[in-house]
Motif scaffolding. Sequence first.
Motif, PDB file in Angstrom:
ATOM      1  N   PHE A   1      22.866 -50.309 -37.432  1.00 49.39           N
ATOM      2  CA  PHE A   1      22.350 -49.964 -35.997  1.00 49.39           C
ATOM      3  C   PHE A   1      23.062 -50.640 -35.111  1.00 49.39           C
ATOM      4  O   PHE A   1      23.959 -51.545 -35.422  1.00 49.39           O
ATOM      5  CB  PHE A   1      20.900 -50.126 -35.720  1.00 49.39           C
ATOM      6  CG  PHE A   1      20.380 -51.653 -35.374  1.00 49.39           C
ATOM      7  CD1 PHE A   1      20.559 -52.665 -36.528  1.00 49.39           C
ATOM      8  CD2 PHE A   1      20.383 -52.059 -34.185  1.00 49.39           C
ATOM      9  CE1 PHE A   1      20.376 -53.919 -35.998  1.00 49.39           C
ATOM     10  CE2 PHE A   1      19.975 -53.460 -33.923  1.00 49.39           C
ATOM     11  CZ  PHE A   1      19.891 -54.320 -35.025  1.00 49.39           C
ATOM     12  N   ALA A   2      23.131 -49.940 -33.827  1.00 57.24           N
ATOM     13  CA  ALA A   2      24.221 -50.459 -32.825  1.00 57.24           C
ATOM     14  C   ALA A   2      23.259 -51.117 -31.603  1.00 57.24           C
ATOM     15  O   ALA A   2      22.249 -50.627 -31.365  1.00 57.24           O
ATOM     16  CB  ALA A   2      25.121 -49.300 -32.174  1.00 57.24           C
ATOM     17  N   VAL A   3      23.890 -52.072 -30.965  1.00 58.52           N
ATOM     18  CA  VAL A   3      23.269 -52.383 -29.398  1.00 58.52           C
ATOM     19  C   VAL A   3      24.413 -52.320 -28.568  1.00 58.52           C
ATOM     20  O   VAL A   3      25.371 -52.643 -28.852  1.00 58.52           O
ATOM     21  CB  VAL A   3      22.899 -54.157 -29.854  1.00 58.52           C
ATOM     22  CG1 VAL A   3      22.642 -54.390 -28.564  1.00 58.52           C
ATOM     23  CG2 VAL A   3      21.899 -54.341 -30.892  1.00 58.52           C
ATOM     24  N   ILE A   4      23.961 -51.606 -27.432  1.00 57.04           N
ATOM     25  CA  ILE A   4      24.928 -51.342 -26.227  1.00 57.04           C
ATOM     26  C   ILE A   4      24.559 -52.292 -25.270  1.00 57.04           C
ATOM     27  O   ILE A   4      23.432 -52.230 -24.674  1.00 57.04           O
ATOM     28  CB  ILE A   4      24.870 -49.970 -25.769  1.00 57.04           C
ATOM     29  CG1 ILE A   4      25.183 -49.058 -26.970  1.00 57.04           C
ATOM     30  CG2 ILE A   4      25.921 -49.751 -24.722  1.00 57.04           C
ATOM     31  CD1 ILE A   4      25.107 -47.551 -26.512  1.00 57.04           C
TER      32      ILE A   4
ATOM     33  N   GLU B   1      35.545 -40.546 -32.728  1.00 62.43           N
ATOM     34  CA  GLU B   1      36.212 -40.492 -34.143  1.00 62.43           C
ATOM     35  C   GLU B   1      36.241 -41.707 -34.754  1.00 62.43           C
ATOM     36  O   GLU B   1      35.863 -42.284 -35.948  1.00 62.43           O
ATOM     37  CB  GLU B   1      37.049 -39.487 -34.059  1.00 62.43           C
ATOM     38  CG  GLU B   1      36.855 -37.930 -34.112  1.00 62.43           C
ATOM     39  CD  GLU B   1      35.586 -37.561 -34.755  1.00 62.43           C
ATOM     40  OE1 GLU B   1      35.398 -37.676 -36.201  1.00 62.43           O
ATOM     41  OE2 GLU B   1      34.823 -36.903 -34.218  1.00 62.43           O
ATOM     42  N   LYS B   2      36.874 -42.596 -33.881  1.00 61.03           N
ATOM     43  CA  LYS B   2      37.410 -43.963 -34.348  1.00 61.03           C
ATOM     44  C   LYS B   2      36.000 -45.070 -34.570  1.00 61.03           C
ATOM     45  O   LYS B   2      35.794 -45.419 -35.454  1.00 61.03           O
ATOM     46  CB  LYS B   2      38.163 -44.600 -33.392  1.00 61.03           C
ATOM     47  CG  LYS B   2      39.615 -44.193 -33.277  1.00 61.03           C
ATOM     48  CD  LYS B   2      40.660 -45.375 -33.866  1.00 61.03           C
ATOM     49  CE  LYS B   2      42.178 -44.840 -34.108  1.00 61.03           C
ATOM     50  NZ  LYS B   2      42.681 -44.523 -33.027  1.00 61.03           N
ATOM     51  N   VAL B   3      35.034 -44.752 -33.594  1.00 57.65           N
ATOM     52  CA  VAL B   3      33.911 -45.446 -33.724  1.00 57.65           C
ATOM     53  C   VAL B   3      32.966 -45.122 -34.796  1.00 57.65           C
ATOM     54  O   VAL B   3      32.426 -45.730 -35.793  1.00 57.65           O
ATOM     55  CB  VAL B   3      33.127 -45.251 -32.529  1.00 57.65           C
ATOM     56  CG1 VAL B   3      31.653 -45.905 -32.668  1.00 57.65           C
ATOM     57  CG2 VAL B   3      33.738 -45.767 -31.085  1.00 57.65           C
TER      58      VAL B   3
ATOM     59  N   GLY C   1      19.615 -48.850 -26.907  1.00 57.15           N
ATOM     60  CA  GLY C   1      20.289 -48.481 -25.782  1.00 57.15           C
ATOM     61  C   GLY C   1      19.604 -46.967 -25.090  1.00 57.15           C
ATOM     62  O   GLY C   1      19.693 -46.261 -26.127  1.00 57.15           O
ATOM     63  N   PRO C   2      19.209 -46.800 -23.966  1.00 58.71           N
ATOM     64  CA  PRO C   2      18.887 -45.485 -23.808  1.00 58.71           C
ATOM     65  C   PRO C   2      19.852 -44.380 -23.679  1.00 58.71           C
ATOM     66  O   PRO C   2      21.041 -44.678 -23.870  1.00 58.71           O
ATOM     67  CB  PRO C   2      18.246 -45.500 -22.219  1.00 58.71           C
ATOM     68  CG  PRO C   2      19.199 -46.817 -21.673  1.00 58.71           C
ATOM     69  CD  PRO C   2      19.565 -47.891 -22.687  1.00 58.71           C
ATOM     70  N   SER C   3      19.353 -43.100 -23.790  1.00 60.51           N
ATOM     71  CA  SER C   3      20.322 -41.946 -23.593  1.00 60.51           C
ATOM     72  C   SER C   3      20.974 -41.898 -22.060  1.00 60.51           C
ATOM     73  O   SER C   3      20.558 -42.404 -21.215  1.00 60.51           O
ATOM     74  CB  SER C   3      19.467 -40.841 -23.694  1.00 60.51           C
ATOM     75  OG  SER C   3      18.740 -40.521 -22.485  1.00 60.51           O
ATOM     76  N   GLN C   4      21.947 -41.114 -22.096  1.00 57.49           N
ATOM     77  CA  GLN C   4      22.677 -40.842 -20.899  1.00 57.49           C
ATOM     78  C   GLN C   4      21.791 -40.463 -19.806  1.00 57.49           C
ATOM     79  O   GLN C   4      21.852 -40.932 -18.694  1.00 57.49           O
ATOM     80  CB  GLN C   4      23.721 -40.075 -21.275  1.00 57.49           C
ATOM     81  CG  GLN C   4      24.811 -39.830 -19.842  1.00 57.49           C
ATOM     82  CD  GLN C   4      25.964 -39.056 -20.193  1.00 57.49           C
ATOM     83  OE1 GLN C   4      25.898 -37.899 -20.877  1.00 57.49           O
ATOM     84  NE2 GLN C   4      27.163 -39.150 -19.538  1.00 57.49           N
ATOM     85  N   PHE C   5      20.938 -39.687 -19.968  1.00 56.64           N
ATOM     86  CA  PHE C   5      19.889 -38.937 -19.042  1.00 56.64           C
ATOM     87  C   PHE C   5      19.143 -40.222 -18.379  1.00 56.64           C
ATOM     88  O   PHE C   5      19.053 -40.321 -17.221  1.00 56.64           O
ATOM     89  CB  PHE C   5      19.092 -38.004 -19.658  1.00 56.64           C
ATOM     90  CG  PHE C   5      18.265 -37.247 -18.774  1.00 56.64           C
ATOM     91  CD1 PHE C   5      18.813 -36.423 -17.789  1.00 56.64           C
ATOM     92  CD2 PHE C   5      16.862 -37.720 -18.573  1.00 56.64           C
ATOM     93  CE1 PHE C   5      17.995 -35.747 -16.837  1.00 56.64           C
ATOM     94  CE2 PHE C   5      16.143 -37.075 -17.598  1.00 56.64           C
ATOM     95  CZ  PHE C   5      16.752 -36.226 -16.591  1.00 56.64           C
TER      96      PHE C   5
ATOM     97  N   GLY D   1      27.220 -42.101 -22.015  1.00 57.67           N
ATOM     98  CA  GLY D   1      26.562 -41.220 -23.084  1.00 57.67           C
ATOM     99  C   GLY D   1      26.777 -41.748 -24.442  1.00 57.67           C
ATOM    100  O   GLY D   1      26.737 -41.114 -25.350  1.00 57.67           O
ATOM    101  N   LEU D   2      27.239 -43.118 -24.660  1.00 55.71           N
ATOM    102  CA  LEU D   2      27.585 -43.748 -25.872  1.00 55.71           C
ATOM    103  C   LEU D   2      26.610 -43.706 -26.962  1.00 55.71           C
ATOM    104  O   LEU D   2      26.752 -43.161 -27.852  1.00 55.71           O
ATOM    105  CB  LEU D   2      28.324 -45.166 -25.459  1.00 55.71           C
ATOM    106  CG  LEU D   2      28.499 -45.741 -27.049  1.00 55.71           C
ATOM    107  CD1 LEU D   2      29.716 -45.247 -27.676  1.00 55.71           C
ATOM    108  CD2 LEU D   2      29.037 -47.305 -26.630  1.00 55.71           C
ATOM    109  N   SER D   3      25.207 -44.050 -26.243  1.00 57.01           N
ATOM    110  CA  SER D   3      24.078 -44.025 -27.275  1.00 57.01           C
ATOM    111  C   SER D   3      23.869 -42.441 -27.859  1.00 57.01           C
ATOM    112  O   SER D   3      23.440 -42.761 -28.928  1.00 57.01           O
ATOM    113  CB  SER D   3      22.879 -44.615 -26.639  1.00 57.01           C
ATOM    114  OG  SER D   3      22.592 -43.552 -25.544  1.00 57.01           O
TER     115      SER D   3
END
Length: 416
Positions: free
Chosen positions: A65-68, A52-54, A90-94, A77-79
């Motif tokens: 856009f975001a860069v992890i 929620e904060k993010v 950044g790739p998916s958690q999977f 699983g942040l992406s």
Amino acid sequence: MNVLVFGQGGREAAIIRALNVSPSVTEVHVVQGCAALEKQALCHSVDYKDTEKVYELIERHNITFAVIGPEQPLADGLSDQLRKKIPVFGPSQFAAQLESSKCFSKEFMNKFNVSTAKYYVVTTVEETLAAAENFQPPYVLKADGLAAGKGVFICRDLDELQTSAEKLFVHKVFGTAGSKALLEEYQQGWELSYIILTNGKDYRALPLTQDHKRLKDKDEGPNTGGMGVVGPLSIDEHLNEQIIKDVIEPTLNGLVQDKFDYRGALYIGLMMTENGPSVIEYNVRFGDPEAQVIIPLVDNDWGAIMYEIALGELPDIKQKKLHVACVVLASEGYPHSPVKGVPILGDTFNETSSGYFLHAGTDNKEGEWVTNGGRVINALGIGSSLPEAVRNAYAQADKLSWHGLQKRSDIGKNLL
Ligand code: AMP
Ligand code: GLY
């Protein structure tokens, strides 16, 4: 564009440095950031797990856009969470399981015929010793999960193997990350970091680099996250074709077949053996410190590159006619128990046309810069040749000192 970067190490410092000179980027924001990054970007002390904060931050600052940067938030699983709001590099958690589970990544390699070492999955000391009968020493035992680059044991004999297996399965030094492990055939050869940008369908190769993983000169001492990198490395055209055929194309084919949502950097750690290239590991992100060398070697607007990848497109990459070297300055006790809070002597922001620093693990205590992690500062050198880049990186490194500082004196030497 306003970009939100996650992470606070040397790799993220390099990414942010590039975004700051990107014509397409207006503001660079960081979660969490650190004292040194406050000089480069707008830092927010928000926990990335607090979705929620993010989300609030994304709205408040009109983030494009975001860069992890690091592996842990990708594994968490942040992406997938961010992609509900904005495009993400950044790739998916999977897909991140290619790094967060060595067993998963080996199964993937086998399924798609990616060249790699033979292995057994083991869960007890007894199973490990029994599987070892299929191999010759040295034995390679790898914790399945994330272990900050410390989960690989290279064991000279069965006694060492037993001690290492006990660390994983009896003393549980990596907790659940070590409850499963791979016993893998030892691969003799030289290492190459082959990093690509991919949208999960096609790829662009980034300049090749070579990391120096062991703590001490002549590749002695314990494995680390990486003590120094030089680039670009030029390899024989025939060898490059073999890597593409035996490793890169089957990997891409696997990403497509298994429908991975992969948008970002994919790091393929290779051992070049007598029998050809063999994948040692996948990392689902830029290498650290490889990124510190690769990013300045690319002659594009990094904001635009990362944004296009985040959208699922694939930009062209132009390489600069430059050489870059990075020497890692590490703290006393690294990699096992880095000593924090040690005052750094010298100007940690000193910069010339041929050298600069990236802070990787520092803090500021009452105006004084101190060590705050294992890999403390990266000294970068730029040159028109590899020897010149290496010389400049060491000239830069010599500008700092602290009690117990550790650095290798042979970064790039085997290539000179
Ligand atoms: P990894 O975390 O899987 O990259 O392994 C760390 C380091 O251990 C690698 O960079 C190699 O230097 C070494 N290593 C890993 N697997 C093997 C292997 N099968 N044979 C020889 N060395 C290995
Ligand atoms: N330098 C190797 C890594 O980032 O894992």
